[in-house]
Design a protein around this motif. Structure first.
Motif, PDB file in Angstrom:
ATOM      1  N   ASN A  47       0.822  -1.215   0.000  1.00  9.75           N
ATOM      2  CA  ASN A  47       0.000   0.000   0.000  1.00  9.75           C
ATOM      3  C   ASN A  47       0.856   1.266   0.000  1.00  9.75           C
ATOM      4  O   ASN A  47       0.404   2.321  -0.432  1.00  9.75           O
ATOM      5  CB  ASN A  47      -0.973   0.005   1.176  1.00  9.75           C
ATOM      6  CG  ASN A  47      -0.288   0.259   2.510  1.00  9.75           C
ATOM      7  OD1 ASN A  47      -0.054   1.403   2.922  1.00  9.75           O
ATOM      8  ND2 ASN A  47       0.035  -0.826   3.204  1.00  9.75           N
ATOM      9  N   ASP A  89      -2.162  -3.246  -7.890  1.00 11.28           N
ATOM     10  CA  ASP A  89      -2.309  -4.640  -7.437  1.00 11.28           C
ATOM     11  C   ASP A  89      -3.745  -4.967  -7.056  1.00 11.28           C
ATOM     12  O   ASP A  89      -4.038  -5.337  -5.926  1.00 11.28           O
ATOM     13  CB  ASP A  89      -1.370  -4.914  -6.262  1.00 11.28           C
ATOM     14  CG  ASP A  89      -1.525  -3.895  -5.137  1.00 11.28           C
ATOM     15  OD1 ASP A  89      -1.573  -2.683  -5.428  1.00 11.28           O
ATOM     16  OD2 ASP A  89      -1.590  -4.303  -3.967  1.00 11.28           O
ATOM     17  N   CYS A  90      -4.657  -4.847  -8.004  1.00  8.41           N
ATOM     18  CA  CYS A  90      -6.072  -5.137  -7.764  1.00  8.41           C
ATOM     19  C   CYS A  90      -6.485  -6.280  -8.685  1.00  8.41           C
ATOM     20  O   CYS A  90      -6.368  -6.179  -9.904  1.00  8.41           O
ATOM     21  CB  CYS A  90      -6.912  -3.890  -8.043  1.00  8.41           C
ATOM     22  SG  CYS A  90      -8.656  -4.036  -7.606  1.00  8.41           S
ATOM     23  N   TYR A  93      -7.096  -5.947  -3.287  1.00  9.51           N
ATOM     24  CA  TYR A  93      -5.675  -5.630  -3.367  1.00  9.51           C
ATOM     25  C   TYR A  93      -4.857  -6.763  -2.746  1.00  9.51           C
ATOM     26  O   TYR A  93      -5.364  -7.589  -2.002  1.00  9.51           O
ATOM     27  CB  TYR A  93      -5.381  -4.313  -2.643  1.00  9.51           C
ATOM     28  CG  TYR A  93      -6.129  -3.137  -3.220  1.00  9.51           C
ATOM     29  CD1 TYR A  93      -5.917  -2.715  -4.528  1.00  9.51           C
ATOM     30  CD2 TYR A  93      -7.058  -2.443  -2.445  1.00  9.51           C
ATOM     31  CE1 TYR A  93      -6.608  -1.637  -5.058  1.00  9.51           C
ATOM     32  CE2 TYR A  93      -7.756  -1.360  -2.966  1.00  9.51           C
ATOM     33  CZ  TYR A  93      -7.539  -0.961  -4.266  1.00  9.51           C
ATOM     34  OH  TYR A  93      -8.226   0.096  -4.792  1.00  9.51           O
ATOM     35  N   ASN A 105      -7.154  -1.666   2.638  1.00  3.27           N
ATOM     36  CA  ASN A 105      -7.983  -1.381   1.466  1.00  3.27           C
ATOM     37  C   ASN A 105      -8.380   0.089   1.449  1.00  3.27           C
ATOM     38  O   ASN A 105      -8.340   0.759   0.411  1.00  3.27           O
ATOM     39  CB  ASN A 105      -9.247  -2.250   1.467  1.00  3.27           C
ATOM     40  CG  ASN A 105      -8.983  -3.672   1.020  1.00  3.27           C
ATOM     41  OD1 ASN A 105      -7.856  -4.035   0.688  1.00  3.27           O
ATOM     42  ND2 ASN A 105     -10.014  -4.498   1.024  1.00  3.27           N
ATOM     43  N   ASN A 119     -12.816  -2.318  -5.798  1.00  4.57           N
ATOM     44  CA  ASN A 119     -12.576  -2.672  -4.401  1.00  4.57           C
ATOM     45  C   ASN A 119     -13.754  -2.301  -3.519  1.00  4.57           C
ATOM     46  O   ASN A 119     -14.111  -3.052  -2.593  1.00  4.57           O
ATOM     47  CB  ASN A 119     -11.300  -2.003  -3.896  1.00  4.57           C
ATOM     48  CG  ASN A 119     -10.959  -2.440  -2.491  1.00  4.57           C
ATOM     49  OD1 ASN A 119     -11.178  -1.694  -1.530  1.00  4.57           O
ATOM     50  ND2 ASN A 119     -10.443  -3.657  -2.337  1.00  4.57           N
TER      51      ASN A 119
END
Length: 279
Positions: free
Chosen positions: A146, A180-181, A187, A196, A222
């Motif tokens: 993240n 990165d989803c 994620y 998230n 997301n």
């Protein structure tokens, strides 16, 4: 929101160190009794209380003094790189400097819009913390997935405030890794209770600062995914997490601002309803 802000101000001021003889003066004590350099991010709450006309603290001289104390604390306690420490785990930390920048930059942007001497002092003091932190964020790297998007958001916001900064190459390098989803909308950290929300917030801020609406596509996926992870009492499934929220009982209220932002950006009543429910 203003009521929540005003409830937070006295609690925050009670934790601020005000002894002018102490190196901690201006910082905020956390639950472990530590006054970490990263606590400068709390200046944003005080700045909003000072800058917003609806606030009972609007243009308060006492609050202005406290805000400027935070800026001086940050200048005393930052590293020579411009980075800050998170005393529990991260030192000379570019991503923690990114979290601070992400917090302070919108308040500085708001202060610049106000034609008032106190607002100008806030903009100058907190803006300098952002400007001095950019070199460390550009060169310092990251620790966890993240953090990439925290740094992209922070550098994008810094560039919006200071257009002459040379940060675009770093931003492009992070974005080139792709977000990165996965196809489900999750994620890689799978942190429904904590990260998230961090990624969504970062991508929304970066999208707005950079003028790149495509960065909102993983956010939508997301948010849709997270809704299906919520139980009827608004707690969220955390057994899939790869981070510290794994197995914890959590109502993910930090997701609310992402739902709220996208409700307005997309004119999406469903996202608005989820934001209201979580709050």
């Amino acid at each position: 929101v203003i009521r929540e802000l005003e409830a937070n101000v006295p609690r925050l001021l009670a934790r601020q160190m005000t002894d002018g003889r102490s190196a901690d003066c201006g910082g905020f004590m956390d639950g472990d009794g530590l006054v970490g350099p990263n606590s400068v991010s709390s200046a944003s709450t005080l700045a909003y209380a000072y800058l917003l006309r609806e606030s009972s603290h609007y243009q308060s001289p006492e609050l202005l003094e406290r805000i400027l104390m935070v800026g001086e604390f940050g200048r005393r306690r930052r590293r020579s790189s411009g980075n800050y420490d998170l005393l529990s785990t991260n030192f000379d930390s570019s991503p923690d400097t990114g979290f601070i920048t992400k917090s302070l930059a919108p308040a500085v942007k708001l202060a610049r819009l106000a034609e008032e001497d106190g607002a100008a002092q806030i903009s100058e003091s907190l803006g300098e913390l952002i400007l001095s932190g950019v070199p460390g964020m550009v060169s310092g790297g990251f620790h966890t997935p993240n953090h990439r998007w925290v740094l992209v958001a922070a550098l994008s916001l810094a560039s919006e405030l200071f257009p002459d900064l040379e940060v675009q190459d770093t931003i492009e390098a992070y974005l080139a890794e792709t977000i990165d989803c996965n196809a489900d909308g999750e994620y890689i950290e799978r942190s429904t209770g904590v990260y998230n929300a961090v990624v969504n917030r970062s991508l929304i801020l970066a999208s707005q600062a950079l003028g790149r609406p495509e960065l909102l596509d993983p956010v939508r996926r997301n948010l849709d995914f997270n809704y299906y992870m919520l139980h009827g009492d608004a707690t969220v499934v955390t057994s899939i997490s790869r981070r510290q929220d794994r197995g914890a009982r959590s109502v993910p209220t930090t997701l609310a601002d992402g739902y709220h932002a996208m409700a307005h950006i997309d004119d999406n009543g469903f996202y608005a309803a989820v934001a209201d429910w979580l709050v």
